[in-house]
Every structure is written in C-alpha cells, then in structure tokens.
Design a protein around this motif. Structure first.
Motif, PDB file in Angstrom:
ATOM      1  N   GLU A 295      13.901   1.463   1.073  1.00 31.91           N
ATOM      2  CA  GLU A 295      14.507   1.605  -0.247  1.00 31.91           C
ATOM      3  C   GLU A 295      14.219   0.392  -1.133  1.00 31.91           C
ATOM      4  OE1 GLU A 295      16.092   2.185   2.682  1.00 31.91           O
ATOM      5  OE2 GLU A 295      16.220   4.364   2.524  1.00 31.91           O
ATOM      6  N   GLN A 296      14.229  -0.797  -0.534  1.00 29.00           N
ATOM      7  CA  GLN A 296      13.939  -2.011  -1.301  1.00 29.00           C
ATOM      8  C   GLN A 296      12.493  -1.992  -1.798  1.00 29.00           C
ATOM      9  OE1 GLN A 296      14.696  -5.610   0.875  1.00 29.00           O
ATOM     10  NE2 GLN A 296      14.365  -6.920  -0.886  1.00 29.00           N
ATOM     11  N   ILE A 297      11.566  -1.607  -0.922  1.00 25.42           N
ATOM     12  CA  ILE A 297      10.159  -1.554  -1.321  1.00 25.42           C
ATOM     13  C   ILE A 297       9.963  -0.493  -2.404  1.00 25.42           C
ATOM     14  CG2 ILE A 297       7.783  -1.196  -0.535  1.00 25.42           C
ATOM     15  CD1 ILE A 297       9.206  -3.768   0.556  1.00 25.42           C
ATOM     16  N   CYS A 298      10.636   0.650  -2.280  1.00 26.54           N
ATOM     17  CA  CYS A 298      10.566   1.675  -3.334  1.00 26.54           C
ATOM     18  C   CYS A 298      11.077   1.125  -4.661  1.00 26.54           C
ATOM     19  CB  CYS A 298      11.344   2.925  -2.933  1.00 26.54           C
ATOM     20  SG  CYS A 298      10.590   3.852  -1.590  1.00 26.54           S
ATOM     21  N   GLY A 299      12.105   0.296  -4.615  1.00 25.68           N
ATOM     22  CA  GLY A 299      12.604  -0.350  -5.825  1.00 25.68           C
ATOM     23  C   GLY A 299      11.551  -1.258  -6.443  1.00 25.68           C
ATOM     24  N   TRP A 300      10.814  -1.976  -5.592  1.00 23.86           N
ATOM     25  CA  TRP A 300       9.721  -2.810  -6.104  1.00 23.86           C
ATOM     26  C   TRP A 300       8.664  -1.944  -6.792  1.00 23.86           C
ATOM     27  CZ3 TRP A 300       8.238  -6.356  -1.353  1.00 23.86           C
ATOM     28  CH2 TRP A 300       9.320  -7.192  -1.040  1.00 23.86           C
TER      29      TRP A 300
ATOM     30  N   HIS B 162       0.879  -1.171   0.000  1.00 28.91           N
ATOM     31  CA  HIS B 162       0.000   0.000   0.000  1.00 28.91           C
ATOM     32  C   HIS B 162       0.917   1.222   0.000  1.00 28.91           C
ATOM     33  CE1 HIS B 162      -3.736  -2.211   1.229  1.00 28.91           C
ATOM     34  NE2 HIS B 162      -2.799  -3.086   1.562  1.00 28.91           N
ATOM     35  N   TYR B 163       0.797   2.035  -1.046  1.00 33.03           N
ATOM     36  CA  TYR B 163       1.747   3.127  -1.232  1.00 33.03           C
ATOM     37  C   TYR B 163       1.038   4.449  -1.477  1.00 33.03           C
ATOM     38  CZ  TYR B 163       0.560   2.883  -6.159  1.00 33.03           C
ATOM     39  OH  TYR B 163      -0.137   2.904  -7.340  1.00 33.03           O
ATOM     40  N   GLY B 164       1.786   5.515  -1.304  1.00 32.99           N
ATOM     41  CA  GLY B 164       1.380   6.846  -1.715  1.00 32.99           C
ATOM     42  C   GLY B 164       2.494   7.440  -2.545  1.00 32.99           C
ATOM     43  N   ARG B 165       2.140   8.351  -3.408  1.00 26.49           N
ATOM     44  CA  ARG B 165       3.134   9.080  -4.210  1.00 26.49           C
ATOM     45  C   ARG B 165       2.764  10.553  -4.113  1.00 26.49           C
ATOM     46  NH1 ARG B 165       8.211   8.310  -6.479  1.00 26.49           N
ATOM     47  NH2 ARG B 165       8.375   9.135  -8.586  1.00 26.49           N
ATOM     48  N   THR B 166       3.708  11.366  -3.669  1.00 27.03           N
ATOM     49  CA  THR B 166       3.463  12.791  -3.485  1.00 27.03           C
ATOM     50  C   THR B 166       4.382  13.580  -4.402  1.00 27.03           C
ATOM     51  OG1 THR B 166       2.911  12.412  -1.160  1.00 27.03           O
ATOM     52  CG2 THR B 166       3.420  14.671  -1.795  1.00 27.03           C
ATOM     53  N   ALA B 167       3.807  14.597  -5.020  1.00 25.06           N
ATOM     54  CA  ALA B 167       4.571  15.534  -5.837  1.00 25.06           C
ATOM     55  C   ALA B 167       4.448  16.910  -5.197  1.00 25.06           C
ATOM     56  CB  ALA B 167       4.026  15.564  -7.263  1.00 25.06           C
TER      57      ALA B 167
ATOM     58  N   LEU C 261       5.347  -0.623 -11.185  1.00 24.25           N
ATOM     59  CA  LEU C 261       4.298   0.330 -11.545  1.00 24.25           C
ATOM     60  C   LEU C 261       4.734   1.179 -12.726  1.00 24.25           C
ATOM     61  CD1 LEU C 261       3.371   1.580  -7.942  1.00 24.25           C
ATOM     62  CD2 LEU C 261       2.039   0.025  -9.377  1.00 24.25           C
ATOM     63  N   ASP C 262       3.762   1.785 -13.380  1.00 27.91           N
ATOM     64  CA  ASP C 262       4.043   2.729 -14.456  1.00 27.91           C
ATOM     65  C   ASP C 262       4.286   4.103 -13.811  1.00 27.91           C
ATOM     66  OD1 ASP C 262       4.179   4.353 -16.676  1.00 27.91           O
ATOM     67  OD2 ASP C 262       2.305   3.637 -17.576  1.00 27.91           O
ATOM     68  N   VAL C 263       5.488   4.294 -13.298  1.00 26.30           N
ATOM     69  CA  VAL C 263       5.829   5.498 -12.542  1.00 26.30           C
ATOM     70  C   VAL C 263       5.727   6.740 -13.422  1.00 26.30           C
ATOM     71  CG1 VAL C 263       7.588   6.623 -11.117  1.00 26.30           C
ATOM     72  CG2 VAL C 263       7.289   4.153 -10.995  1.00 26.30           C
ATOM     73  N   VAL C 264       6.089   6.632 -14.686  1.00 26.80           N
ATOM     74  CA  VAL C 264       5.997   7.779 -15.601  1.00 26.80           C
ATOM     75  C   VAL C 264       4.550   8.262 -15.681  1.00 26.80           C
ATOM     76  CG1 VAL C 264       6.251   8.538 -17.994  1.00 26.80           C
ATOM     77  CG2 VAL C 264       8.050   7.170 -16.918  1.00 26.80           C
ATOM     78  N   SER C 265       3.620   7.323 -15.806  1.00 29.88           N
ATOM     79  CA  SER C 265       2.202   7.684 -15.883  1.00 29.88           C
ATOM     80  C   SER C 265       1.702   8.292 -14.569  1.00 29.88           C
ATOM     81  CB  SER C 265       1.381   6.442 -16.234  1.00 29.88           C
ATOM     82  OG  SER C 265       0.007   6.755 -16.267  1.00 29.88           O
ATOM     83  N   ILE C 266       2.113   7.716 -13.458  1.00 27.96           N
ATOM     84  CA  ILE C 266       1.715   8.250 -12.150  1.00 27.96           C
ATOM     85  C   ILE C 266       2.237   9.672 -11.997  1.00 27.96           C
ATOM     86  CG2 ILE C 266       2.064   8.029  -9.651  1.00 27.96           C
ATOM     87  CD1 ILE C 266       2.136   4.952 -10.104  1.00 27.96           C
ATOM     88  N   ASP C 267       3.518   9.869 -12.285  1.00 31.37           N
ATOM     89  CA  ASP C 267       4.120  11.193 -12.135  1.00 31.37           C
ATOM     90  C   ASP C 267       3.525  12.205 -13.115  1.00 31.37           C
ATOM     91  OD1 ASP C 267       5.622  10.137 -10.115  1.00 31.37           O
ATOM     92  OD2 ASP C 267       7.542  10.218 -11.194  1.00 31.37           O
TER      93      ASP C 267
END
Length: 111
Positions: free
Chosen positions: A65-70, A28-33, A75-81
């Motif tokens: 850091e390992q979980i962030c690598g996963w 379960h993650y969050g991504r903040t910009a 995930l499609d990080v480019v699309s999320i960002d």
C-alpha cells in the motif's frame, strides 16, 4: 465500469545512502485495467527521491500500500489510466478492422 490496479514487481535499492540502509531508488510496476472480459496492461519504472531520515521507512517495513501511494504521488496516473481505458475501448469497438479481400471467396462459400 473499469477497474484499475497496481502491481509491484521489483524494488531496486542502494545498500547505503548516508545513514540509511537499503534505500529504494526505483520501483518496477504494472498497471492493469479490466472491464468485463477486456483487459489492458502497462509496465514501467519510477525513480524515487532519496528520503530524509525523518520520513524513511526501513526496507523490511515497506508495504504494498505504501509503494502504491508512492506510485499515485509520483506518476501521472490520470494519463496512464486514460491510455489503458483507450486500449479497452478499442478492444470493444475496434477503430480498424481487417476484412477479407473482396475478390477472394470466403472459405465454404460457393460461387
């Protein structure tokens, strides 16, 4: 310049998977910009594949850091960002604004 960061809120595990103990099955993650005073956020979950015994990390030894690598790999990080950046851009330059109705006087004005 926009900064993007991960947050990890929870790791769902199964007690045993073959010979492996406490295997992570969901992150379960969050991504903040953030850009100056503007902020955009998203939350999601990512399912994890069952690891092999050769690439398994015991639960107590997992690192942020390992979980962030996963997350980066799964995930499609480019699309999320891109979505987060669009949210910030819309805060800076709103594509839609609400103006007062032209026939109603603005508070404090005299006619």
């Amino acid at each position: 310049m926009t900064n993007f960061i991960w947050s990890v809120y929870q790791l769902d595990t199964v007690p045993m998977e073959g010979n492996l103990q406490d295997v992570v099955i969901t992150v379960h993650y969050g991504r903040t910009a953030t850009e100056e005073q503007y902020k955009a956020y998203t939350y999601g979950t990512m399912g994890c594949q069952t690891p092999s015994e050769t690439d398994f990390t015991a639960y107590p030894d997992l690192t942020f850091e390992q979980i962030c690598g996963w997350l980066d790999a799964g995930l499609d990080v480019v699309s999320i960002d891109t979505g987060l950046q669009q949210d910030i851009d819309n805060q800076i330059n709103p594509p839609v604004i609400v103006l007062p109705l032209p026939w109603i006087p603005v508070s404090g004005s005299t006619i």
